[in-house]
Scaffold this motif. Structure first.
Motif, PDB file in Angstrom:
ATOM      1  N   ALA A  24      -5.920  25.034  26.425  1.00 34.11           N
ATOM      2  CA  ALA A  24      -6.806  23.901  26.628  1.00 34.11           C
ATOM      3  C   ALA A  24      -6.764  23.002  25.417  1.00 34.11           C
ATOM      4  O   ALA A  24      -6.685  23.464  24.291  1.00 34.11           O
ATOM      5  CB  ALA A  24      -8.225  24.392  26.871  1.00 34.11           C
ATOM      6  N   ASP A  25      -6.822  21.661  25.666  1.00 32.39           N
ATOM      7  CA  ASP A  25      -6.769  20.744  24.534  1.00 32.39           C
ATOM      8  C   ASP A  25      -8.147  20.149  24.272  1.00 32.39           C
ATOM      9  O   ASP A  25      -9.127  20.550  24.883  1.00 32.39           O
ATOM     10  CB  ASP A  25      -5.725  19.659  24.790  1.00 32.39           C
ATOM     11  N   ALA A  26      -8.200  19.177  23.372  1.00 34.79           N
ATOM     12  CA  ALA A  26      -9.476  18.603  22.953  1.00 34.79           C
ATOM     13  C   ALA A  26      -9.885  17.415  23.808  1.00 34.79           C
ATOM     14  O   ALA A  26     -10.793  16.684  23.445  1.00 34.79           O
ATOM     15  CB  ALA A  26      -9.385  18.194  21.489  1.00 34.79           C
ATOM     16  N   SER A  27      -9.237  17.201  24.932  1.00 39.32           N
ATOM     17  CA  SER A  27      -9.542  16.041  25.764  1.00 39.32           C
ATOM     18  C   SER A  27     -10.599  16.324  26.808  1.00 39.32           C
ATOM     19  O   SER A  27     -10.972  15.428  27.564  1.00 39.32           O
ATOM     20  CB  SER A  27      -8.270  15.558  26.459  1.00 39.32           C
ATOM     21  N   GLY A  28     -11.080  17.565  26.903  1.00 41.45           N
ATOM     22  CA  GLY A  28     -12.036  17.931  27.938  1.00 41.45           C
ATOM     23  C   GLY A  28     -11.378  18.267  29.255  1.00 41.45           C
ATOM     24  O   GLY A  28     -12.061  18.384  30.272  1.00 41.45           O
ATOM     25  N   ILE A  29     -10.048  18.430  29.241  1.00 38.34           N
ATOM     26  CA  ILE A  29      -9.317  18.745  30.470  1.00 38.34           C
ATOM     27  C   ILE A  29      -8.449  19.974  30.223  1.00 38.34           C
ATOM     28  O   ILE A  29      -7.607  19.977  29.324  1.00 38.34           O
ATOM     29  CB  ILE A  29      -8.444  17.558  30.911  1.00 38.34           C
ATOM     30  N   GLY A  30      -8.680  21.011  31.024  1.00 38.56           N
ATOM     31  CA  GLY A  30      -7.899  22.228  30.885  1.00 38.56           C
ATOM     32  C   GLY A  30      -6.555  22.119  31.579  1.00 38.56           C
ATOM     33  O   GLY A  30      -6.298  21.203  32.360  1.00 38.56           O
ATOM     34  N   ASP A  31      -5.672  23.071  31.296  1.00 34.37           N
ATOM     35  CA  ASP A  31      -4.351  23.090  31.914  1.00 34.37           C
ATOM     36  C   ASP A  31      -4.443  23.628  33.341  1.00 34.37           C
ATOM     37  O   ASP A  31      -5.348  24.384  33.692  1.00 34.37           O
ATOM     38  CB  ASP A  31      -3.399  23.966  31.103  1.00 34.37           C
ATOM     39  N   TRP A  32      -3.487  23.216  34.156  1.00 35.17           N
ATOM     40  CA  TRP A  32      -3.417  23.717  35.523  1.00 35.17           C
ATOM     41  C   TRP A  32      -3.023  25.191  35.535  1.00 35.17           C
ATOM     42  O   TRP A  32      -2.205  25.630  34.729  1.00 35.17           O
ATOM     43  CB  TRP A  32      -2.385  22.933  36.333  1.00 35.17           C
ATOM     44  N   ALA A  33      -3.620  25.932  36.446  1.00 37.67           N
ATOM     45  CA  ALA A  33      -3.243  27.323  36.696  1.00 37.67           C
ATOM     46  C   ALA A  33      -2.795  27.423  38.151  1.00 37.67           C
ATOM     47  O   ALA A  33      -3.479  26.939  39.054  1.00 37.67           O
ATOM     48  CB  ALA A  33      -4.420  28.261  36.432  1.00 37.67           C
ATOM     49  N   ARG A  34      -1.648  28.010  38.377  1.00 32.28           N
ATOM     50  CA  ARG A  34      -1.118  28.117  39.734  1.00 32.28           C
ATOM     51  C   ARG A  34      -1.627  29.380  40.395  1.00 32.28           C
ATOM     52  O   ARG A  34      -1.507  30.493  39.865  1.00 32.28           O
ATOM     53  CB  ARG A  34       0.412  28.135  39.706  1.00 32.28           C
ATOM     54  N   GLY A  35      -2.262  29.216  41.563  1.00 32.04           N
ATOM     55  CA  GLY A  35      -2.691  30.345  42.374  1.00 32.04           C
ATOM     56  C   GLY A  35      -2.017  30.281  43.723  1.00 32.04           C
ATOM     57  O   GLY A  35      -1.050  29.543  43.916  1.00 32.04           O
ATOM     58  N   GLU A  36      -2.512  31.025  44.684  1.00 34.35           N
ATOM     59  CA  GLU A  36      -1.940  31.014  46.031  1.00 34.35           C
ATOM     60  C   GLU A  36      -2.201  29.664  46.702  1.00 34.35           C
ATOM     61  O   GLU A  36      -3.351  29.272  46.919  1.00 34.35           O
ATOM     62  CB  GLU A  36      -2.554  32.137  46.877  1.00 34.35           C
ATOM     63  N   LYS A  37      -1.130  28.926  46.967  1.00 29.85           N
ATOM     64  CA  LYS A  37      -1.164  27.677  47.718  1.00 29.85           C
ATOM     65  C   LYS A  37      -2.073  26.616  47.089  1.00 29.85           C
ATOM     66  O   LYS A  37      -2.522  25.685  47.770  1.00 29.85           O
ATOM     67  CB  LYS A  37      -1.631  27.925  49.165  1.00 29.85           C
ATOM     68  N   ALA A  38      -2.353  26.738  45.795  1.00 32.82           N
ATOM     69  CA  ALA A  38      -3.240  25.780  45.152  1.00 32.82           C
ATOM     70  C   ALA A  38      -3.030  25.783  43.648  1.00 32.82           C
ATOM     71  O   ALA A  38      -2.632  26.809  43.057  1.00 32.82           O
ATOM     72  CB  ALA A  38      -4.695  26.104  45.475  1.00 32.82           C
ATOM     73  N   ASP A  39      -3.325  24.645  43.021  1.00 32.38           N
ATOM     74  CA  ASP A  39      -3.389  24.529  41.573  1.00 32.38           C
ATOM     75  C   ASP A  39      -4.846  24.294  41.186  1.00 32.38           C
ATOM     76  O   ASP A  39      -5.555  23.503  41.833  1.00 32.38           O
ATOM     77  CB  ASP A  39      -2.539  23.357  41.075  1.00 32.38           C
ATOM     78  N   ALA A  44     -14.091  18.868  31.995  1.00 33.69           N
ATOM     79  CA  ALA A  44     -15.437  18.563  31.500  1.00 33.69           C
ATOM     80  C   ALA A  44     -15.640  17.066  31.490  1.00 33.69           C
ATOM     81  O   ALA A  44     -14.682  16.280  31.397  1.00 33.69           O
ATOM     82  CB  ALA A  44     -15.636  19.135  30.099  1.00 33.69           C
ATOM     83  N   ALA A  45     -16.908  16.630  31.550  1.00 33.58           N
ATOM     84  CA  ALA A  45     -17.216  15.204  31.537  1.00 33.58           C
ATOM     85  C   ALA A  45     -17.151  14.622  30.134  1.00 33.58           C
ATOM     86  O   ALA A  45     -17.096  13.406  29.976  1.00 33.58           O
ATOM     87  CB  ALA A  45     -18.591  14.957  32.147  1.00 33.58           C
ATOM     88  N   THR A  46     -17.178  15.481  29.100  1.00 35.28           N
ATOM     89  CA  THR A  46     -17.082  15.008  27.717  1.00 35.28           C
ATOM     90  C   THR A  46     -15.946  15.737  27.011  1.00 35.28           C
ATOM     91  O   THR A  46     -15.565  16.848  27.401  1.00 35.28           O
ATOM     92  CB  THR A  46     -18.401  15.251  26.957  1.00 35.28           C
ATOM     93  N   GLN A  47     -15.442  15.103  25.946  1.00 37.63           N
ATOM     94  CA  GLN A  47     -14.330  15.693  25.211  1.00 37.63           C
ATOM     95  C   GLN A  47     -14.783  16.768  24.231  1.00 37.63           C
ATOM     96  O   GLN A  47     -13.968  17.571  23.783  1.00 37.63           O
ATOM     97  CB  GLN A  47     -13.582  14.591  24.453  1.00 37.63           C
ATOM     98  N   ALA A  48     -16.073  16.766  23.878  1.00 35.50           N
ATOM     99  CA  ALA A  48     -16.585  17.741  22.915  1.00 35.50           C
ATOM    100  C   ALA A  48     -18.073  17.946  23.163  1.00 35.50           C
ATOM    101  O   ALA A  48     -18.685  17.261  23.999  1.00 35.50           O
ATOM    102  CB  ALA A  48     -16.333  17.249  21.481  1.00 35.50           C
ATOM    103  N   LEU A 164     -17.965  14.493  18.666  1.00 32.56           N
ATOM    104  CA  LEU A 164     -18.473  13.340  19.384  1.00 32.56           C
ATOM    105  C   LEU A 164     -18.306  13.555  20.888  1.00 32.56           C
ATOM    106  O   LEU A 164     -17.188  13.740  21.361  1.00 32.56           O
ATOM    107  CB  LEU A 164     -17.721  12.083  18.948  1.00 32.56           C
ATOM    108  N   PRO A 165     -19.414  13.506  21.655  1.00 35.41           N
ATOM    109  CA  PRO A 165     -19.313  13.776  23.104  1.00 35.41           C
ATOM    110  C   PRO A 165     -18.854  12.545  23.888  1.00 35.41           C
ATOM    111  O   PRO A 165     -19.552  12.075  24.793  1.00 35.41           O
ATOM    112  CB  PRO A 165     -20.741  14.178  23.466  1.00 35.41           C
ATOM    113  N   ALA A 166     -17.693  12.034  23.558  1.00 37.10           N
ATOM    114  CA  ALA A 166     -17.158  10.874  24.271  1.00 37.10           C
ATOM    115  C   ALA A 166     -16.752  11.278  25.687  1.00 37.10           C
ATOM    116  O   ALA A 166     -16.321  12.411  25.921  1.00 37.10           O
ATOM    117  CB  ALA A 166     -15.957  10.322  23.508  1.00 37.10           C
ATOM    118  N   PRO A 167     -16.891  10.354  26.659  1.00 38.45           N
ATOM    119  CA  PRO A 167     -16.490  10.681  28.033  1.00 38.45           C
ATOM    120  C   PRO A 167     -15.009  11.053  28.098  1.00 38.45           C
ATOM    121  O   PRO A 167     -14.171  10.439  27.434  1.00 38.45           O
ATOM    122  CB  PRO A 167     -16.762   9.382  28.799  1.00 38.45           C
TER     123      PRO A 167
END
Length: 679
Positions: A24-39, A44-48, A164-167
């Motif tokens: 996971a990075d500091a942008s508030g967005i985690g990496d995709w995980a591949r499951g059965e027939k779906a990613d 998060a709504a904030t970066q921190a 800083l809880p930036a969007p």
């Protein structure tokens, strides 16, 4: 068994299959995980996490392969909703998963509800240490289906540092799907009711604005699977009827209805009422309810009117006694019809209606306080109520107050008897107020007839008046005592008025009314007395409207008593608490009797004082849309209303209007889920 098998399979997949988890990075967005027939990924709504920030808005973002779907919280005939395990997260106290409105899917005639293509499930997360970094780890188990169903699993990760809880770039995505989470029906101006019977369930939704193409998803513990409803629109599209055939839902079952119409998504609770009632059955119920209303504590202020009315028949000829009694009964019936017509008119304009809501209006309270005061002055002999010239012949042998006084007595008795509901009254009124104007007037006519039955019964046997002692000094003393009771009623109504418009306005109205009585006393026998008193009484009635005094602040909640919130009651029940919800009002006499006789004494009071059962109180003295909507969800239109919530009854167990210690303790036991709650 199917659910446990799917979960076990999902857990096996989590242990054996591919669940590629990136960093996971500091942008508030985690990496995709591949499951059965779906990613899947966590966003998060904030970066921190900002300084002192106690919670953070998250979203489980799911992208499905073409043709595949996952399920809503209530999957329908078959399926399994996603489940998240946060056990390995750090600095995470609790999470609440929100469910956007689903879509309806059908396969081989079977109904299921869920999401296709893409969805974000909004999540509200609370932190252990506000403002500190958090490491989010969620093991997701889900079921994905097309022509077949496959259990899937993935681990999603997101690290949020302190800063800083930036969007984040995902903030808008979370907001978009959070906007599809159903809102409470009452906030959207929609009322929900339900009827059951003859293997048919009917859910009705009434809105201020027309529906377009609505659908409804019904959840109830009484039935796990419902077919697709047949939908019809009436009243210019403002009323939608959803009919489910070949289903058996017991009367009294609580239903959670999620209604979807284009961009509109709302949710409410309705109690399934027995639908086998015809208009004839409802009229009989209303007749019985009106009769029982004569015995309710709410009619105590009317006691003086009844006693003096009967005393006035002493020594009267049978024909005169019958005429007086019929005039009083006519006053009861006409005032009840007027009340029904007024409620129908208010509903036609889009206003909120219910039984006894007129006592929430300051001008009505001032009117009733003035009328009871004037009746007290009449009983004390300060003035008499005459009869119109056209009725002089009819009233020649009637008691001294004349036919106009008898009709006015019946009308005032009705209005004073309607602040509280009663057994059968609530059932009939709730049925009527969801129908047309004709049904409303018919039911209110039956209620008025039932309330007038004591007078009608005496009119059928007027010679019973001969059993009363002949007129004498006892009547003067009785009238004086009854006048004191009516004056007390007037003062009580002024105290209720004070809570709505403030002490100053209420005291001014009371002073105007007292001045009217003083004028009648000082100028007895003079022509100027009645006009002066009438002007002062008119001033007392109109003063609350003229002054424009704003409502005073809401009453302070007593220590240990929770402020009313239907959502909070359900939340506490689901978390394991047992809770008594008490909807009351200062003008509701039956509410006060319930408190004095049951809630504030004996074993019930002991349970409440000990904290074993919590108390949540809603004050309906003044209009409150949230309380009105809450009553409507439980099929009620008036108070008193009490319900008990607990882990075994998160939707609440409604109690009858008149409480007993045994029924309240039994509800504690059933809501708690064990016999110990009643001990």
């Amino acid at each position: 068994m199917r659910t446990r098998t799917c979960l076990a399979a999902a857990a096996l997949v989590a242990g054996l299959s591919v669940c590629a988890v990136g960093t996971a990075d500091a942008s508030g967005i985690g990496d995709w995980a591949r499951g059965e027939k779906a990613d899947l990924r966590l966003v998060a709504a904030t970066q921190a996490i900002g300084p002192g920030q106690e919670g953070v808005r998250l979203g489980l973002h799911v992208r499905l392969d073409p043709g595949w779907k996952i399920y809503w919280r209530s999957p329908g005939t078959a399926g399994l909703p996603p489940a998240l395990d946060w056990a390995e997260s750090a600095n995470l106290r609790e999470t609440t998963l929100r469910w956007p409105a689903p879509k309806r899917f059908e396969l081989f005639g079977l109904q299921s509800y869920g999401y296709a293509d893409e969805v974000v499930l909004p999540i509200e997360a609370r932190l252990v240490d506000p403002g500190a970094a958090t490491a989010l780890r969620a093991d997701v188990a889900y079921l994905v289906c097309r022509d077949i169903c496959i259990p899937g699993a993935a681990r999603v990760v997101l690290d949020l540092g302190a800063g800083l809880p930036a969007p984040s770039a995902a903030a808008h995505l979370i907001d978009r799907y959070a906007g599809r989470v159903p809102v409470p029906a009452d906030t959207a101006g929609v009322s929900l009711t339900a009827e059951t019977g003859n293997r048919t369930l009917v859910v009705m939704a009434r809105a201020e604005r027309p529906f377009a193409a609505p659908d409804v998803f019904v959840e109830t513990a009484a039935l796990s699977d419902l077919p697709a409803p047949r939908v019809s629109l009436t009243d210019g599209g403002r009323e939608a009827r959803f009919v489910f055939h070949d289903v058996s839902v017991p009367a009294g079952a609580a239903l959670t209805a999620t209604l979807v119409d284009a961009s509109l998504a709302l949710e409410g609770v309705a109690v399934a009422e027995q639908a086998a009632r015809t208009i004839g059955t409802v009229l009989l119920i209303a007749l019985l309810g009106g009769l029982i209303l004569n015995l309710m504590p709410c009619v105590l202020p009317v006691l003086a009117l009844k006693v003096t009315g009967l005393a006035g028949l002493a020594g009267a000829r049978p024909a005169a006694a019958r005429l007086s009694l019929l005039a009083t009964a006519a006053g009861v019936l006409l005032s009840m019809l007027a009340l029904g017509a007024a409620l129908a008119g208010v509903r036609a304009t889009g206003g909120a209606i219910g039984w006894g809501v007129q006592f929430q209006q300051p001008v009505f309270l001032a009117l009733m306080a003035t009328l009871t005061g004037l009746f007290a002055f009449n009983l004390w002999g300060l003035f008499t109520i005459g009869t119109p010239r056209w009725a002089d012949g009819l009233a020649a042998a009637a008691p001294r107050r004349g036919l106009a006084g008898d009709v006015a007595t019946g009308g005032l008795a009705t209005l004073l008897a309607t602040p509280c509901s009663a057994p059968f009254v609530g059932t009939a009124a709730a049925w009527a107020l969801t129908r047309g104007t004709g049904e409303i007037l018919a039911v209110f006519a039956a209620l008025g007839t039932g309330l007038a039955l004591p007078w009608l019964a005496l009119a059928a046997a007027p010679r019973l008046a001969a059993l009363l002692p002949r007129p004498g000094a006892w009547m003067i003393r009785l009238r004086a005592v009854m006048g004191v009771l009516l004056a007390g009623t007037s003062i009580w109504l002024l105290t209720v008025l004070a809570k709505q418009v403030g002490d100053g306005v209420a005291m001014a109205a009371g002073a105007a009314m007292a001045s009217a009585g003083l004028a009648l006393w000082l100028a007895r026998g003079r022509r100027i007395a009645v006009p002066v008193a009438a002007a002062l009484a008119f001033g007392a009635v109109t003063l609350p409207a003229i002054t424009g005094a704003p409502p005073i602040a809401a009453s302070t909640v007593m220590p240990g008593v929770l402020a009313f919130s239907a959502e909070e009651a359900e939340r506490r029940a689901r978390s394991g608490e047992t809770l008594l919800v008490d909807i009351t009002a200062d003008w509701c006499v039956t509410c006060q009797v319930n408190k004095a006789m049951v809630l504030d004494r004996g074993a019930v009071a002991e349970r409440l004082r000990s904290g074993a059962v919590g108390v949540m109180r809603g004050d309906w003295t003044r209009p409150d849309p949230a309380i009105a909507a809450y009553l409507a969800r439980h099929g009620r239109v008036g108070i008193p209303f009490n319900a008990v919530y607990g882990p075994a009854a998160p939707q609440g167990i409604p109690l009858p209007e008149l409480l007993t210690e045994g029924m309240v303790l039994d509800a504690f036991s059933r809501a708690h889920g064990s016999a110990q709650a009643a001990r």
